[in-house]
Design an enzyme around this catalytic site. Structure first.
Site, PDB file in Angstrom:
ATOM      1  N   LYS A  63     -14.066  76.624  -2.370  1.00  0.00           N
ATOM      2  CA  LYS A  63     -12.723  76.257  -2.829  1.00  0.00           C
ATOM      3  C   LYS A  63     -12.214  77.245  -3.876  1.00  0.00           C
ATOM      4  O   LYS A  63     -13.007  77.933  -4.521  1.00  0.00           O
ATOM      5  CB  LYS A  63     -12.761  74.838  -3.398  1.00  0.00           C
ATOM      6  CG  LYS A  63     -13.774  74.638  -4.521  1.00  0.00           C
ATOM      7  CD  LYS A  63     -14.145  73.177  -4.688  1.00  0.00           C
ATOM      8  CE  LYS A  63     -15.082  72.993  -5.878  1.00  0.00           C
ATOM      9  NZ  LYS A  63     -15.686  71.650  -5.895  1.00  0.00           N
ATOM     10  N   ARG A 161     -13.572  58.867  -7.991  1.00  0.00           N
ATOM     11  CA  ARG A 161     -12.491  59.812  -7.730  1.00  0.00           C
ATOM     12  C   ARG A 161     -11.973  59.540  -6.319  1.00  0.00           C
ATOM     13  O   ARG A 161     -10.887  59.046  -6.145  1.00  0.00           O
ATOM     14  CB  ARG A 161     -13.030  61.242  -7.906  1.00  0.00           C
ATOM     15  CG  ARG A 161     -11.973  62.295  -7.975  1.00  0.00           C
ATOM     16  CD  ARG A 161     -12.523  63.654  -8.384  1.00  0.00           C
ATOM     17  NE  ARG A 161     -13.536  64.188  -7.480  1.00  0.00           N
ATOM     18  CZ  ARG A 161     -13.984  65.453  -7.519  1.00  0.00           C
ATOM     19  NH1 ARG A 161     -13.526  66.283  -8.437  1.00  0.00           N
ATOM     20  NH2 ARG A 161     -14.900  65.871  -6.683  1.00  0.00           N
ATOM     21  N   TYR A 290      -0.190  90.796 -32.976  1.00  0.00           N
ATOM     22  CA  TYR A 290       0.771  89.757 -33.357  1.00  0.00           C
ATOM     23  C   TYR A 290       0.231  88.913 -34.510  1.00  0.00           C
ATOM     24  O   TYR A 290      -0.951  88.540 -34.518  1.00  0.00           O
ATOM     25  CB  TYR A 290       1.001  88.808 -32.172  1.00  0.00           C
ATOM     26  CG  TYR A 290       1.775  89.415 -31.033  1.00  0.00           C
ATOM     27  CD1 TYR A 290       3.063  89.895 -31.225  1.00  0.00           C
ATOM     28  CD2 TYR A 290       1.219  89.481 -29.763  1.00  0.00           C
ATOM     29  CE1 TYR A 290       3.779  90.433 -30.165  1.00  0.00           C
ATOM     30  CE2 TYR A 290       1.925  90.008 -28.702  1.00  0.00           C
ATOM     31  CZ  TYR A 290       3.211  90.486 -28.909  1.00  0.00           C
ATOM     32  OH  TYR A 290       3.908  91.015 -27.866  1.00  0.00           O
ATOM     33  N   MET A 337      -0.831  88.808 -24.158  1.00  0.00           N
ATOM     34  CA  MET A 337      -0.724  88.517 -22.728  1.00  0.00           C
ATOM     35  C   MET A 337      -1.343  89.633 -21.877  1.00  0.00           C
ATOM     36  O   MET A 337      -1.996  89.371 -20.875  1.00  0.00           O
ATOM     37  CB  MET A 337       0.751  88.341 -22.341  1.00  0.00           C
ATOM     38  CG  MET A 337       0.957  87.733 -20.966  1.00  0.00           C
ATOM     39  SD  MET A 337       2.685  87.666 -20.473  1.00  0.00           S
ATOM     40  CE  MET A 337       3.392  86.628 -21.733  1.00  0.00           C
TER      41      MET A 337
END
Ligand SMILES: *Cc1c(COP(=O)(O)O)cnc(C)c1O
Length: 410
Positions: A63, A161, A290, A337
């Protein structure tokens, strides 16, 4: 070199040729990537296969792009090195595998929507089903197609679940007995905790599963493949292997916990690498990044790595390390980022263009998945699948496993 200037690097920033590229040629790869070692993946499957009794099947859970590696490549390697079947969660994942020419049985984990069910037969996909309402719809589709359709019964033994409740077996088993068009291909449950030292709850789930199996049997329902184990259960609960085990994480050379059993020779498959794109000289009092979260108390040499939280690196500040020139270099300032900065003051061999390892080995050192999981305040699974698709996947060791080339992860 002036201390006021950026460093220019040795062989990296060299003059380039004068030819303008053909616009249809592939773009140059960005200097940051996920490296997938297919030879390690193949070796891990051989090791896992050897641990299993001959009659036990090996289902590879791939998956979420095989935990971030790229599902198509991983599926090919797995199937030629001991895996018998595949499983994913979403219909899209399964159809993509089929479209790439993979014919092995594919099981869809989780629960389907009624809209998805009619798409399954045409792609030879088998659902897990865990409710009477849905299994009746599946049976109706089989009737309309005039043939039987396969199903794995999902049993809820305490994960709460998905699945038919172990507690209410006397209610749903009679309903199943009415269904004439289904093939009882499998029955499964899933451990809530299988990799910790305390196996109490796993044992309770195993008992509940056994009870449901005997109730099914008494009602004349004899699923061919009974399966319960994930990686943790496979390692530590050999009496729960039944007819098949479902392995995801471990195949990628990562253990689900600190305490579970170890297998000799298992190797991590995924690394994350980048090339240093700039080096800055800091004077006393200069800050980095930053928010000025790091200030130099003495002159420092700072390397810039062109990868950030937009690529899936944890958004930490002044925490964590990368490997450069065979040394551990500490992160300084906050991760941005698209970039993160590391202190190279003690590593004079590092230069612009040097390869940095953000996950994986370099020389004597290793940044393992669990180290990044601590930084991310999460689990190893999340670190593996967290690398974003804008990081190209580079496959190495392919020639050793005999699979055919395919495009990078889209
Ligand atoms: C993800 C998953 C697995 C595989 O678990 P690992 O711990 O990665 O081996 C097995 N079964 C189900 C139902 C899953 O969702």
């Amino acid at each position: 070199m002036s201390t006021l200037e950026q460093e220019s690097g040795g062989t990296w920033l060299k003059a380039v040729g004068s030819d303008i590229p053909d616009p249809s040629a592939p773009l140059p790869m960005r200097p940051a990537w996920v490296e997938v070692d297919l030879k390690a993946l193949a070796g891990n499957f051989q090791i896992i296969r050897r641990e299993l009794r001959q009659s036990v099947r090996l289902l590879y859970v791939l998956k979420d792009e095989a935990y971030g590696q790229g599902a198509v490549e991983a599926a090919r390697v797995a199937l030629s090195n001991g895996a018998d079947q595949l499983a994913v969660y979403t219909l899209e994942e399964a159809v993509k595998l089929r479209a790439s020419g993979i014919h092995a049985p594919i099981l869809l984990l989780g629960e389907r929507t009624p809209e998805e069910l009619p798409w399954l037969p045409m792609h030879q996909l088998t659902p897990c089903i865990g409710s009477v309402a849905l299994i009746r719809i599946w049976n109706d589709w089989a009737r309309r197609l005039g043939r039987t359709l396969p199903v794995h019964l999902k049993i809820n033994t305490g994960m709460n679940r998905f699945g038919f409740s172990w507690r209410a077996a006397s209610e749903w088993i009679p309903a199943l007995s009415q269904l004439r068009f289904l093939e009882w291909t499998g029955v499964l449950s899933h451990f809530a905790q299988s990799d910790e030292l305390d196996k109490t709850f796993a044992g309770i789930q195993l008992d509940r599963f056994q009870q449901v199996l005997s109730d099914l049997s008494a009602a004349g329902i004899h699923p061919k493949l009974r399966h319960l184990c994930n990686s943790g259960g496979f390692l530590d609960l050999p009496n729960a292997h039944f007819d098949m085990v479902r392995i995801g994480l471990l195949a990628h050379g990562v253990y689900p916990s600190q305490t579970c059993r170890r297998l000799n020779g298992l190797t991590p498959v995924l690394s994350v690498k980048a090339r240093i794109s700039a080096i800055q000289r800091l004077e006393v009092g200069d800050s980095v990044g930053y928010g000025m979260r790091y200030t130099a108390a003495e002159p420092r040499r700072i390397g810039v790595i062109p990868m950030g939280y937009g690529d899936g690196f944890p958004r930490v500040r002044n925490e964590g390390h990368v490997l450069v020139a065979g040394c551990r270099a500490p992160l300084v300032g906050g991760v941005a980022m698209d970039a993160l900065m590391v202190d190279l003051t003690g590593i004079p061999a590092a230069e612009v263009g040097s390869e940095a390892v953000l996950l994986g080995r370099q020389g004597q050192h290793e940044i393992c998945v669990h180290e990044l999981a601590r930084l991310k305040k999460s689990v190893s699974y999340d670190v593996l699948v967290g690398w974003r698709n804008r990081l190209p996947r580079v496959y190495i060791g392919r020639e050793k496993v005999g699979s055919t080339p395919s495009p990078r992860l889209a």
